[in-house]
Design a protein around this motif. Structure first.
Motif, PDB file in Angstrom:
ATOM      1  N   LEU A  12      34.076  41.130  35.393  1.00 14.70           N
ATOM      2  CA  LEU A  12      35.024  41.234  34.288  1.00 14.70           C
ATOM      3  C   LEU A  12      35.728  42.589  34.282  1.00 14.70           C
ATOM      4  N   CYS A  13      34.972  43.660  34.458  1.00  7.82           N
ATOM      5  CA  CYS A  13      35.575  44.998  34.458  1.00  7.82           C
ATOM      6  C   CYS A  13      36.511  45.197  35.647  1.00  7.82           C
ATOM      7  N   GLY A  14      36.146  44.650  36.790  1.00  6.27           N
ATOM      8  CA  GLY A  14      37.017  44.758  37.961  1.00  6.27           C
ATOM      9  C   GLY A  14      38.337  44.035  37.755  1.00  6.27           C
ATOM     10  N   MET A  15      38.277  42.847  37.177  1.00  4.61           N
ATOM     11  CA  MET A  15      39.506  42.087  36.943  1.00  4.61           C
ATOM     12  C   MET A  15      40.388  42.753  35.887  1.00  4.61           C
ATOM     13  N   ILE A  16      39.780  43.192  34.805  1.00  8.07           N
ATOM     14  CA  ILE A  16      40.557  43.849  33.744  1.00  8.07           C
ATOM     15  C   ILE A  16      41.142  45.167  34.238  1.00  8.07           C
ATOM     16  N   GLY A  17      40.339  45.945  34.951  1.00  6.31           N
ATOM     17  CA  GLY A  17      40.818  47.225  35.467  1.00  6.31           C
ATOM     18  C   GLY A  17      41.936  47.061  36.481  1.00  6.31           C
ATOM     19  N   GLY A  18      41.759  46.131  37.413  1.00  5.65           N
ATOM     20  CA  GLY A  18      42.786  45.900  38.430  1.00  5.65           C
ATOM     21  C   GLY A  18      44.085  45.384  37.848  1.00  5.65           C
ATOM     22  N   THR A  19      43.973  44.438  36.929  1.00  3.20           N
ATOM     23  CA  THR A  19      45.174  43.877  36.314  1.00  3.20           C
ATOM     24  C   THR A  19      45.863  44.902  35.422  1.00  3.20           C
ATOM     25  N   VAL A  37      56.281  42.000  41.998  1.00  4.73           N
ATOM     26  CA  VAL A  37      55.056  42.721  41.659  1.00  4.73           C
ATOM     27  C   VAL A  37      54.273  43.034  42.933  1.00  4.73           C
ATOM     28  N   LEU A  38      54.380  42.185  43.936  1.00  9.80           N
ATOM     29  CA  LEU A  38      53.665  42.417  45.187  1.00  9.80           C
ATOM     30  C   LEU A  38      54.173  43.646  45.930  1.00  9.80           C
ATOM     31  N   SER A  39      55.319  44.179  45.546  1.00 11.50           N
ATOM     32  CA  SER A  39      55.828  45.390  46.171  1.00 11.50           C
ATOM     33  C   SER A  39      54.995  46.614  45.788  1.00 11.50           C
ATOM     34  N   VAL A  40      54.130  46.477  44.782  1.00 11.70           N
ATOM     35  CA  VAL A  40      53.220  47.561  44.427  1.00 11.70           C
ATOM     36  C   VAL A  40      52.237  47.803  45.559  1.00 11.70           C
ATOM     37  N   PHE A  41      51.943  46.763  46.339  1.00 11.97           N
ATOM     38  CA  PHE A  41      50.955  46.866  47.401  1.00 11.97           C
ATOM     39  C   PHE A  41      51.532  47.449  48.683  1.00 11.97           C
ATOM     40  N   ASP A  42      52.386  48.451  48.538  1.00 10.22           N
ATOM     41  CA  ASP A  42      52.856  49.245  49.664  1.00 10.22           C
ATOM     42  C   ASP A  42      51.732  50.221  49.999  1.00 10.22           C
ATOM     43  N   PHE A  43      51.226  50.192  51.234  1.00  9.75           N
ATOM     44  CA  PHE A  43      50.027  50.954  51.561  1.00  9.75           C
ATOM     45  C   PHE A  43      50.259  52.454  51.655  1.00  9.75           C
ATOM     46  N   GLY A  44      51.448  52.925  51.420  1.00  5.35           N
ATOM     47  CA  GLY A  44      51.702  54.351  51.341  1.00  5.35           C
ATOM     48  C   GLY A  44      51.528  54.864  49.914  1.00  5.35           C
ATOM     49  N   ASN A  45      51.271  53.961  48.994  1.00  2.00           N
ATOM     50  CA  ASN A  45      51.174  54.273  47.577  1.00  2.00           C
ATOM     51  C   ASN A  45      49.710  54.338  47.162  1.00  2.00           C
ATOM     52  N   LEU A  46      49.325  55.335  46.396  1.00  2.00           N
ATOM     53  CA  LEU A  46      47.940  55.485  45.947  1.00  2.00           C
ATOM     54  C   LEU A  46      47.531  54.376  44.987  1.00  2.00           C
ATOM     55  N   ILE A  51      44.065  49.702  42.901  1.00  2.00           N
ATOM     56  CA  ILE A  51      44.074  48.301  42.475  1.00  2.00           C
ATOM     57  C   ILE A  51      43.169  47.473  43.370  1.00  2.00           C
ATOM     58  N   LEU A  52      43.249  47.687  44.683  1.00  2.00           N
ATOM     59  CA  LEU A  52      42.382  46.956  45.605  1.00  2.00           C
ATOM     60  C   LEU A  52      40.915  47.304  45.401  1.00  2.00           C
ATOM     61  N   LEU A  53      40.623  48.543  45.023  1.00  2.00           N
ATOM     62  CA  LEU A  53      39.241  48.930  44.721  1.00  2.00           C
ATOM     63  C   LEU A  53      38.716  48.170  43.509  1.00  2.00           C
ATOM     64  N   PHE A  54      39.523  48.068  42.464  1.00  6.18           N
ATOM     65  CA  PHE A  54      39.102  47.316  41.288  1.00  6.18           C
ATOM     66  C   PHE A  54      38.856  45.846  41.623  1.00  6.18           C
ATOM     67  N   TYR A  55      39.746  45.258  42.420  1.00  2.00           N
ATOM     68  CA  TYR A  55      39.562  43.851  42.784  1.00  2.00           C
ATOM     69  C   TYR A  55      38.378  43.668  43.727  1.00  2.00           C
ATOM     70  N   ALA A  56      38.072  44.657  44.557  1.00  2.00           N
ATOM     71  CA  ALA A  56      36.874  44.587  45.406  1.00  2.00           C
ATOM     72  C   ALA A  56      35.610  44.639  44.548  1.00  2.00           C
ATOM     73  N   ILE A  57      35.633  45.418  43.476  1.00  2.00           N
ATOM     74  CA  ILE A  57      34.504  45.455  42.546  1.00  2.00           C
ATOM     75  C   ILE A  57      34.323  44.093  41.892  1.00  2.00           C
ATOM     76  N   ALA A  58      35.422  43.432  41.554  1.00  2.00           N
ATOM     77  CA  ALA A  58      35.342  42.099  40.957  1.00  2.00           C
ATOM     78  C   ALA A  58      34.757  41.088  41.939  1.00  2.00           C
ATOM     79  N   VAL A  59      35.161  41.166  43.194  1.00  2.00           N
ATOM     80  CA  VAL A  59      34.619  40.253  44.214  1.00  2.00           C
ATOM     81  C   VAL A  59      33.140  40.530  44.437  1.00  2.00           C
TER      82      VAL A  59
END
Length: 72
Positions: A12-19, A37-46, A51-59
């Motif tokens: 729950l915390c991973g999903m809420i934090g990532g979103t 919105v998918l343009s946020v996932f430019d890998f040059g951006n912190l 966001i991927l860390l939060f979603y990895a915590i959710a997984v």
């Protein structure tokens, strides 16, 4: 039971934090700067990595919860 509650809270915390971070990252840019919105996932951006860390915590929480449910 404690491990299941911990895993569900991780999920729950991973999903809420990532979103929440995703919404914040898209709202601080001027209108029209990103086409999707998918343009946020430019890998040059912190923000992408956070966001991927939060979603990895959710997984991870989901995997732990499913494993705990199979044991019971």
């Amino acid at each position: 039971m404690k491990k299941l509650i911990f895993a569900c809270s991780l999920m729950l915390c991973g999903m809420i934090g990532g979103t929440g971070w995703l919404i914040a990252a898209t709202s601080i840019v001027q209108g029209g700067a990103w086409s999707t919105v998918l343009s946020v996932f430019d890998f040059g951006n912190l923000d992408c990595y956070i966001i991927l860390l939060f979603y990895a915590i959710a997984v991870l929480g989901t995997v732990i919860a499913v494993r705990e449910l199979k044991e019971k």
